[in-house]
Each structure stands twice: as C-alpha cells, then as structure tokens.
Scaffold this motif. Sequence first.
Motif, mmCIF file in Angstrom:
data_model
loop_
_atom_site.group_PDB
_atom_site.id
_atom_site.type_symbol
_atom_site.label_atom_id
_atom_site.label_comp_id
_atom_site.label_asym_id
_atom_site.label_seq_id
_atom_site.Cartn_x
_atom_site.Cartn_y
_atom_site.Cartn_z
ATOM 1 N N ASP A 93 0.988 -3.217 4.711
ATOM 2 C CA ASP A 93 1.178 -1.821 5.115
ATOM 3 C C ASP A 93 2.186 -1.768 6.258
ATOM 4 O OD1 ASP A 93 0.950 0.880 4.926
ATOM 5 O OD2 ASP A 93 -1.231 0.932 5.145
ATOM 6 N N ASP A 94 2.772 -0.581 6.427
ATOM 7 C CA ASP A 94 3.745 -0.456 7.516
ATOM 8 C C ASP A 94 3.055 -0.514 8.873
ATOM 9 O OD1 ASP A 94 3.362 2.408 6.037
ATOM 10 O OD2 ASP A 94 3.162 2.624 8.200
ATOM 11 N N ILE A 108 0.889 -1.171 0.000
ATOM 12 C CA ILE A 108 0.000 0.000 0.000
ATOM 13 C C ILE A 108 0.921 1.213 0.000
ATOM 14 C CG2 ILE A 108 -1.792 1.243 1.265
ATOM 15 C CD1 ILE A 108 -2.620 -1.524 2.386
ATOM 16 N N PRO A 109 1.088 1.818 -1.174
ATOM 17 C CA PRO A 109 2.101 2.884 -1.275
ATOM 18 C C PRO A 109 1.801 4.026 -0.319
ATOM 19 C CG PRO A 109 1.176 2.313 -3.420
ATOM 20 C CD PRO A 109 0.326 1.675 -2.396
ATOM 21 N N GLU A 110 2.853 4.673 0.255
ATOM 22 C CA GLU A 110 4.171 4.515 -0.266
ATOM 23 C C GLU A 110 5.115 3.863 0.746
ATOM 24 O OE1 GLU A 110 5.434 8.115 -2.037
ATOM 25 O OE2 GLU A 110 7.530 7.547 -2.038
HETATM 26 MG MG LIG Z 1 0.772 4.448 4.010
#
Ligand SMILES: [Mg+2]
Length: 504
Positions: A364-365, A299-301
């Motif tokens: 995702d992070d 899920i960028p970025e």
């Molecule tokens: Mg994000």
Amino acid sequence: MCGIVGIVGKSTVNQTIYDALTVLQHRGQDAAGIVTVDMNAFRLRKANGLVKDVFEPKHMQRLQGNAGIGHVRYPTAGSSSASEAQPFYVNSPFGISLAHNGNLTNTIELAESLVTKRRHVNTTSDSEILLNLLADELQETRSLTLSADEVFDAVAKVHAQTRGAYAVVAMIIGQGLVAFRDPFGIRPLVLGKHETPTGTEYMVASESVALDAVGFEVMRDVAPGEAVYISLDGQLFTRQCAADPSYAPCIFEFVYFARPDSSIDKISVYASRVNMGAKLGEKIKKEWEDHDIDVVIPIPETSCDIALEIARCMDLPYRQGFVKNRYIGRTFIMPGQLERKKSVRRKLNAINTEFKGKNVLLVDDSIVRGTTSEQIIEMAREAGAKKVYFASAAPEIRFPNVYGIDMPTSNELIAHGRDADEIAKIIGADGIIFQDLSDLIEAVRMENPEIKRFETSVFDGHYITNDVDQAYLDHLTQLRNDDAKANRSKDIGTNLEMHNVCHP
Ligand SMILES: [Mg+2]
Ligand SMILES: O=P(O)(O)OC[C@H]1O[C@H](OP(=O)(O)OP(=O)(O)O)[C@H](O)[C@@H]1O
Ligand SMILES: NC(=O)CC[C@H](N)C(=O)O
C-alpha cells in the motif's frame, strides 16, 4: 485535501469548470460548488455530494458567464454542513467569492482580529475567515477599479497575517480572478492557458490533470507565495507577494493525494511513485534477504504503480489480487471511521486463486489508521494465503496533519507510539516493512532536485510553519477527533442557508 479551479474565459465556463471538478474529485468527495459571474452578479450552486450529484441541468443553466471558480471539498476544519461547502461569498467590497485548499493554523487569532474589524464570519470554516481577511484588505484600497498591484498588495497583507497551508482562488465582481499559494507552497496550484480566436483564456487548478482534461495547456506551477491576477478582460498579471517564500510542498500529495497523471512543482506524481517502489523494493531485498514471498499484490488503487515496481525490482510476479468496485470512492477521505471501515470490503474483493497456498506481499502507499490494511489482510487469509507480508511506500505516520489532511489526532494513527512489530501484530501481518523517510524524500526529489525540502510533518513531527505546538495539537484533538465530528454533524442545517437561492 480539496480541489480548486478558476477560469477567466471567452465563452461560458460552467461546463469546463464542472469537467475540471470531476477530474479533481479524488481530492474531495464531501461537497462541491461552482460560482460564475454573469453580468455583474454571482451565480452559485453548492451542496454536499459528488460533482455528478450536486449539479443538475437546472443548476448548470443558472451558472452562466465567462468566468468562474469551483471547489470539491474534503473537510479539515469546521463541520461538514452544506453551508460550509465552498465557494464562500461576501458582498463587500465588490462582491467576492473564494475557494480554498488547505488549512489555516492560526484561525482563532484571525477570527478575533476579524471581530475587531467588524467583520462577521457565520460558519466554523477557516476558509470563510480567509475570504474575510482578503475582503478586508481589498476594502482598504478604496478604489472602484482595482489595479493588479492593489490586488497583490492585499494578498501580501493576507500572507503577513495568515499561517498554515492555502492554495486559493477568488473571484472579484467587476474586476477579475486572483489565485495565490502559501509562502511554503504546501498545497499545489498550477496555471494554464487556452488560445481561442477571440483571445487567451486562463485557468488555475490544484492539479495539472484538470487542465489536461479540459484542453488547457499547462504554463507553470504558481510559486510559493506568488499571486496570479487575471482581469475579467483577460489580462494576466503575476507577482511574488510573500516576504520570505521557500518551497516545502506536502510530500503526501505524491504518496497518496494527487492523481498519478498530474505533475506538481515539475514532479511527475507517477514517476515519484515508481521511484518509491524502486527504493522500497531495494530495502525489502536488503532486509529480508531470505524471504519466501511468492507474489506481489497491490491494494488498489493508489499503490498499483508502486507495487508493480517493487515486483520488478524483486523479480517476483505482480498480480492484481483485489478487484476494486469502481463506484465506491476513496475510503481514507470519508468523514467517519464507521463509514471508512464498512467501505473497505464493499470496495475491494479478493480473487481467491491469486492467494490460495501462496505467501503474498501486499503493498500500500501508506498506512494511516490501519483501516484498510487490517481488513485486507483478513481478506487475503480468507482467500487462502499462507503468509501475508505488508509493505508501505510511506514511513510510519505518527503525527497529526494540520495543513489540509484530516489526520488531526495522533491517537487515531496506528503507528503513533508503536514500532513495526506492534503494528504488524495489530493488522495481523506476518511481517511489515516501511519506507525510510530519507528514501521517500529522495524518491520524490529526484524528479526535481531544485526542491530542497518537503512538508513531512506526519512522519517527523516537524511543522514547517513553526507555529504548531503541543497545546495547538491538543486543541485540534478536542475539536476534530471522530467523536467530536460526529456530534457536530448533528448541527447540520443550523447555519444561514443563504447559499442556494433556487430560481425556478
Ligand atoms: Mg488505498
Ligand atoms: O490506513 P488507512 O486509514 O486505511 O489509510 C490508508 C489507505 O487509504 C488510502 O486508500 P483509499 O481507499 O482512500 O484510496 P485509493 O483507492 O486511491 O487507494 C490509501 O491508499 C491507503 O490504502
Ligand atoms: N482539505 C481542504 O483543503 C479543506 C479546506 C478547508 N479547510 C475546509 O475544511 O473546507
């Protein structure tokens, strides 16, 4: 998470500070400001908005002088009024201007102490309190020309009174630039230099990437509790000013805030994210042994480097299934939930062919409020995904942040009081997996084993400054929940507008 920069140069610094701020823009999108020292006067421009919108040519022309400081703001205290944009200014002693990244946890007590010292703070910003504390301690010296030791003694007294997180840069008229970091080094601060034919220029900034971008060489990180003083004639002095300093940098800098090409406390942010991907990839392989995932999609970025490593580790294809609109900033650091929610679909769009008929693992992070994950899973399904799994490179975020990340209210956190299954249900995932906290710490620590601990309160509720209790968190909830912030923004403009006197 604001960004700060300060330079004592040998020629005009306005453009260099501007350029450094654009490189720190990811740390704060709400307001920006620069102060320079021109002949014995401050030149100031600050306003709400992105760096590129705040500084017009007429402002840049006004920002003359060979020394200055700058700030990009992501509010975590007070309001988002333009009068709380930074740097702040106080005219005595000397004339001091200050910019701050972080958040103080004993602002009420400090504000009361300032009243007894007959100092006036005009806004609700914790940074203006910090400025007045420093000013008050410098006032005590009575010297007309400050020595480095007098400046350091003042910083030591500020440390002794202040709790919370602070990386600070301040300019003192006729004297020099002082920068310091809180005794736990929660927020980052780096020192660099640039050799010129007329002498050495010095710079401090939140992230090393700001120095890289403007051609300064990184010297080192400022240590927890340490202060750096650069006199206006270009001499550098440093001293440890805290009684009991010890490293506990914020781990969320590595998860999300900092740019991957920065290095903080000798840890490459990029390398730490790759390590997060490796650890999480191993966990997924172990816990979902018989998985049916076809493809890994970031899920960028911020999660891109993490997802790529997960794919490599799991021997799965990595595909960029979402395209990011490069003209929309970061959603998490937007001020209101409505704005954040609307921005996800404007910012990210799915490439249908990467989803159609596939079981996808979205990476995702972190999942904070769940704003991104919920909508992105919906988009993946609309694009034709059969099953949507979700992996978070950070553990469940269950506790508020009090050190400069705007997560003040546990109720706004999707993982607060919920287990993984409940979270999966709310965001609509077929399965969800979170990084273990020990693995996250290890992923970052392996890049610099000298750092023994990190500030991890959002995951474990342990607040490193030892002064945060439930009563404080309740108070914060009252003050900074989304509704309270929205109400306060109606007051914008009621403060003294003495910060932007425009010379025609
Ligand atoms: Mg994000
Ligand atoms: O659960 P949430 O409340 O949605 O917060 C978490 C999300 O917000 C951040 O992205 P953001 O869009 O801010 O920035 P990025 O482009 O750097 O990933 C972060 O990378 C997650 O994607
Ligand atoms: N994110 C930050 O570092 C915020 C700095 C300061 N507390 C403010 O709200 O302006």
